[in-house]
Design an enzyme around this catalytic site. Structure first.
Site, short mmCIF file in Angstrom:
data_model
loop_
_atom_site.label_atom_id
_atom_site.label_comp_id
_atom_site.label_asym_id
_atom_site.label_seq_id
_atom_site.Cartn_x
_atom_site.Cartn_y
_atom_site.Cartn_z
N HIS A 139 -14.39 -10.66 22.62
CA HIS A 139 -13.84 -9.82 23.68
C HIS A 139 -13.97 -10.39 25.08
O HIS A 139 -13.75 -9.67 26.05
CB HIS A 139 -14.53 -8.44 23.69
CG HIS A 139 -14.30 -7.61 22.47
ND1 HIS A 139 -13.31 -6.67 22.39
CD2 HIS A 139 -14.92 -7.61 21.28
CE1 HIS A 139 -13.35 -6.09 21.20
NE2 HIS A 139 -14.33 -6.65 20.51
N LYS A 181 -12.67 -7.90 38.12
CA LYS A 181 -11.61 -6.88 38.08
C LYS A 181 -11.03 -6.62 39.48
O LYS A 181 -10.01 -5.97 39.62
CB LYS A 181 -12.16 -5.59 37.47
CG LYS A 181 -12.59 -5.76 36.01
CD LYS A 181 -13.17 -4.47 35.46
CE LYS A 181 -13.82 -4.62 34.09
NZ LYS A 181 -12.84 -4.65 32.98
C1 Z57 Z 1 -16.41 -5.02 27.13
O1 Z57 Z 1 -16.11 -3.74 27.42
C2 Z57 Z 1 -15.42 -5.97 27.00
C3 Z57 Z 1 -15.77 -7.27 26.71
C4 Z57 Z 1 -17.09 -7.61 26.56
O2 Z57 Z 1 -17.44 -8.87 26.27
C5 Z57 Z 1 -18.08 -6.64 26.68
BR1 Z57 Z 1 -19.85 -7.10 26.45
C6 Z57 Z 1 -17.75 -5.35 26.97
C7 Z57 Z 1 -13.99 -5.54 27.13
C8 Z57 Z 1 -13.10 -6.53 27.85
O3 Z57 Z 1 -13.61 -6.82 29.12
C9 Z57 Z 1 -11.69 -5.94 27.96
O4 Z57 Z 1 -10.80 -6.87 28.53
C10 Z57 Z 1 -11.17 -5.55 26.58
O5 Z57 Z 1 -9.95 -4.85 26.68
C11 Z57 Z 1 -12.17 -4.68 25.87
O6 Z57 Z 1 -13.45 -5.29 25.83
C12 Z57 Z 1 -11.76 -4.38 24.43
O7 Z57 Z 1 -11.38 -5.54 23.76
#
Ligand code: Z57
Length: 832
Positions: free
Chosen positions: A374, A571
């Site tokens: 992610h 962000k």
């Molecule tokens: C998190 O909320 C996300 C990535 C991470 O590595 C961690 Br730890 C927590 C988020 C991303 O920042 C988003 O871009 C993405 O949409 C979301 O994960 C779900 O994939």
């Protein structure tokens, strides 16, 4: 409060009503029984919470039959079960969602009304289970919804944190954190399973021995043991009988008689042990990005993974299954690397605890796991100091060394003489202090590795996991994220849902591709009028909530320009602030400046230890104080920081947005999911070519999306050639004036220190390239303004956004996971 009761069959509402298997009279009776028998109240003495609890139990009763039938299916040996392992599940309130999925919303609303109750008041009473930080945890919740809706047998596995994500208060412009207490008034949605428990070990040492067949074996002699207890929550699909199960683990001390054996007569030692054990599931780490080397965090991860894998092995053995075929009964998905220790744990269970040989066990393990990445931020890739890891998990450390030894042999075979590559790919980082690299463990131990948007997956292949891609390209695949249209459209935006259903019928809720049929109405002025009316109504609702929560009055006819998401420099909430200050400066220079009236709304939590993020919150509030009270502005611009953004509040925010801010530095946001929620509710996006923005723009059409800024490639090459933020500063007078406003102390009562860390970071480092993108962002905002002034044009664009967002349903994403990674099929559940 309960006034009267007569049975009356209601006409089912087209969208949120539907069929039920219980009469209104039955619902009413069950509700009254729960007030008395469950809450122990006469109707007159029932508190708001008693009434909420009674209604929640009434609805839960409706789930149980489906739930039990679904769980029976899980016990069939001829089906394959998806296990979604996640350290976070950000579910949001259950009651309203379950009513919608059951098709009982309208019946229950009317029944409540007839009892003299406002169902909204009861919905308000529910504390949301905030068992997640942001996108990653909410994605897991959307995926559970879609798995059930698609009738896939599935379990979610995670941690029952006693304290979820903190509640945010804004005091004097600063974030203040309060501990979440979601369990305080009881949780009617979970069923404790005190008989489903496992022991989880920590510390100690390992010891070799010979088994009965004279084979070399290893046993783990732990230092301490903790008990995991299962708590189950039903997850019902939309208008189907499938009701899957989310199993969360709570840590408890092992039974006292057992540890009397360990610490003879040491009562206070036993008390300490109990407190220490229960600590493991006390609190969610409030960090959306990395957590450096916190032992308790690693303990949490292993604790829930070990319980979950032991549970699967137990279920599998109950079926009489031969463990060499485990992967044909379970597909386990790792939601990021937080559960990646599962690769070593499954090996330990198979080899040490069940006597399998290494090679077949390894094959089972790789066939079982899939890994979803992610993030692209290098600092967010999880790694654990070897000493910490080996101290807690001596046996897993040995297993990881053995996996690594065999894996690096393969690397050397494929790439002879390339020792740099071997060092890069090793599961152990040995460049300085030694670390276990969890993403490498997850890649090596899984048959599938995926990113969460096309751009993200491409960058994973090219950069972060490039060596792994070169060696095993067949493992890599993309699964663009999605969100559930049930919670984020039907539940959040009933007005829009009714309007859509009135035009094209209600099938879009399960098949949002059908939203395309709205396209033919864009030229219908009456439809556009209706569309605007719905949006205005939603904006009025949000305006009311803003007044309640902040005291700020906002004008529902102004453009609602919204950025809600975790606070993080990548962000770029502060880029949004720079734009606001630029508009403010134009007004100050010429009070007659014709600015398009806008309400800028921010929301999101900052990790408590993230200094810059907290300073950005303070900046937003400081700018708000000045702008909102300036007589030259005269109410044309308003700035609001909406406190405590969470799933419950989100319901009022996404549907009220005109403009969605998706302005991360290109190449930093893996996907984003808020971007999808906004657009599905008819907001237009101003955004960079980052994450899923790229695909949203492709779907809705470039002409219906406000694009700006550097591409991921531009960002990389600028960085490589030595990015100089000062050059952008010097060549842009408007930018200079904006920065000067901040650094002069204009927003901080003359205090020039307050925001100097922010200003200095922008002028001298600007890691996220705000200054490079400022000009382009200002231009794009100018186009937004122009488009908004033409309301007919704006409405067309809004309708087309909704009509073309079908791809971003989590149902589509889950179908892809099922087909490409999990190889599972729907198993419809019948009630008889
Ligand atoms: C998190 O909320 C996300 C990535 C991470 O590595 C961690 Br730890 C927590 C988020 C991303 O920042 C988003 O871009 C993405 O949409 C979301 O994960 C779900 O994939």
């Amino acid at each position: 409060m309960v006034k009267r009761f007569e049975a009356r069959q209601s006409a089912a509402d087209v969208c949120v009503g539907g069929r039920s298997d219980m009469s209104l009279e039955g619902l009413r009776r069950t509700f009254r029984e729960h007030v008395f028998y469950t809450q122990g109240r006469f109707p007159m003495g029932a508190s708001r919470n008693d009434l909420y609890m009674a209604l929640a139990y009434t609805v839960r009763d409706q789930l149980l039959h489906r739930w039990i039938r679904t769980v029976e299916q899980l016990g069939r040996e001829d089906i394959k079960i998806v296990s979604y392992l996640s350290a976070e599940f950000l579910l949001g309130p259950h009651l309203e969602n379950n009513l919608i999925n059951l098709g009982l919303y309208e019946d229950v609303r009317r029944t409540a009304e007839e009892e003299g109750l406002d169902i909204q008041v009861l919905f308000d009473q529910e504390e949301e289970p905030g068992l997640g930080n942001g996108g990653l945890g909410r994605l897991a919740a959307c995926y559970l919804d879609s798995l059930a809706t698609l009738e896939i047998p599935a379990m979610g596995y995670g941690i029952r944190y006693e304290f979820g994500i903190f509640d945010q208060e804004i005091r004097d412009g600063w974030q203040v954190e309060h501990t979440d207490q979601w369990l305080r008034l009881g949780n009617p949605w979970e069923i404790a399973r005190p008989e489903i428990t496992y022991h989880v070990n920590f510390g100690g040492r390992t010891e070799p021995y010979e088994d009965e067949q004279g084979r070399y074996r290893v046993r783990w002699i732990p230092y301490r043991t903790v008990k995991g207890v299962a708590y189950d929550t039903p997850i019902l699909g939309y208008r189907v009988n499938t009701c899957n199960l989310l199993r969360l683990w709570k840590a408890e001390a092992v039974e006292s008689f057992e540890f009397e054996a360990f610490n003879v007569g040491d009562y206070y030692g036993a008390v300490d042990q109990k407190i220490y054990s229960e600590n493991i599931t006390k609190v969610l780490y409030p960090n959306d990005e990395p957590i450096q080397g916190k032992q308790l965090r690693l303990e949490q991860q292993y604790f829930f993974v070990s319980c979950s894998l032991q549970d699967m092995v137990r279920i599998y053995k109950l079926l009489g299954g031969d463990l060499s075929r485990f992967s044909s009964h379970f597909a386990i998905q790792l939601n990021d690397t937080h559960p990646a220790i599962g690769v070593a744990e499954l090996m330990r269970l198979l080899v040490d605890e069940n006597g399998m040989d290494w090679e077949p066990a390894w094959e089972v393990t790789c066939n079982t796991f899939g890994y979803t990445n992610h993030t692209l931020l290098p600092e967010a890739l999880e790694k654990w100091p070897v000493d910490l890891f080996a101290g807690l998990f001596p046996r897993h450390m040995e297993i990881i060394y053995e996996i690594n030894r065999r894996f690096l042999d393969e690397v050397r075979n494929r790439f002879p003489g390339d020792e740099d590559r071997v060092a890069r790919m090793s599961l152990i980082d040995e460049s300085g202090e030694r670390y276990v690299r969890m993403a490498h463990l997850a890649c090596v131990g899984s048959h599938a590795v995926n990113g969460v948007a096309e751009l993200h997956t491409r960058l994973l292949k090219e950069e972060v996991l490039r060596d792994f891609y070169e060696m095993m390209p067949e493992k890599f695949n993309n699964k663009t994220n999605g969100v559930t249209p049930r919670r984020f459209v039907v539940l959040s935006n009933p007005g829009l849902s009714r309007l859509i259903t009135g035009k094209i019928g209600e099938t879009w809720v399960s098949r949002p591709e059908e939203l395309r049929r709205l396209e033919k109405f864009v030229d219908d002025p009456a439809f556009r009028e209706e569309w605007r009316r719905v949006k205005l109504e939603n904006k009025k609702n949000l305006a009311r909530l803003i007044r309640e929560r902040t005291g700020i009055e906002v004008d529902p006819s102004s453009m609602f320009d919204i950025q809600v998401k975790r606070l993080h420099e990548y962000k770029r909430q502060h880029l949004n602030v720079l734009h606001i200050i630029a508009l403010y400066n134009r007004i100050k220079q010429d009070p007659a400046y014709d600015v398009c009236p806008r309400t800028f709304i921010f929301g999101g939590k900052a990790a408590p230890g993230y200094f810059m993020a907290k300073r950005i919150i303070k900046l937003i509030n400081s700018v708000a104080d000045v702008v909102n009270h300036d007589s030259d502005v005269n109410g044309r611009l308003k700035v609001v920081f909406f406190p405590d953004f969470n799933v419950k509040n989100a319901k009022f925010i996404y549907p009220a947005a005109d403009l969605s801010e998706q302005i991360s530095t290109a190449g930093k946001e893996a996907s984003g999911t808020g971007n999808m929620k906004f657009s599905m509710n008819g907001a237009l996006t101003i955004g960079t070519l980052d994450g899923a923005n790229v695909e949203i723009r492709e779907e809705v059409g470039a002409e219906n999306f406000f694009l700006f800024g550097l591409t991921a490639e531009d960002v990389t090459s600028l960085q490589k050639n030595g990015y100089q933020p000062m050059e952008y500063y010097r060549s842009n007078p408007e930018l200079q004036a904006v920065i000067e406003r901040i650094s002069s102390g204009y927003f901080s009562n003359g205090d020039q220190e307050l925001f100097s860390p922010l200003v200095d970071s922008l002028l001298f480092h600007d890691t996220f390239m705000l200054l490079a993108d400022f000009g382009a962002y200002m231009d794009a905002q100018r186009q937004v303004e122009e488009a908004y002034r033409d309301q007919e044009r704006w409405t067309r664009m809004s309708i087309l956004n909704v009509a073309r967002m079908g791809k971003f349903s989590s149902d589509r994403a889950i179908r892809e996971y099922c087909k490409d990674i999990w190889k599972v099929e729907p198993v419809p559940v019948t009630l008889e």
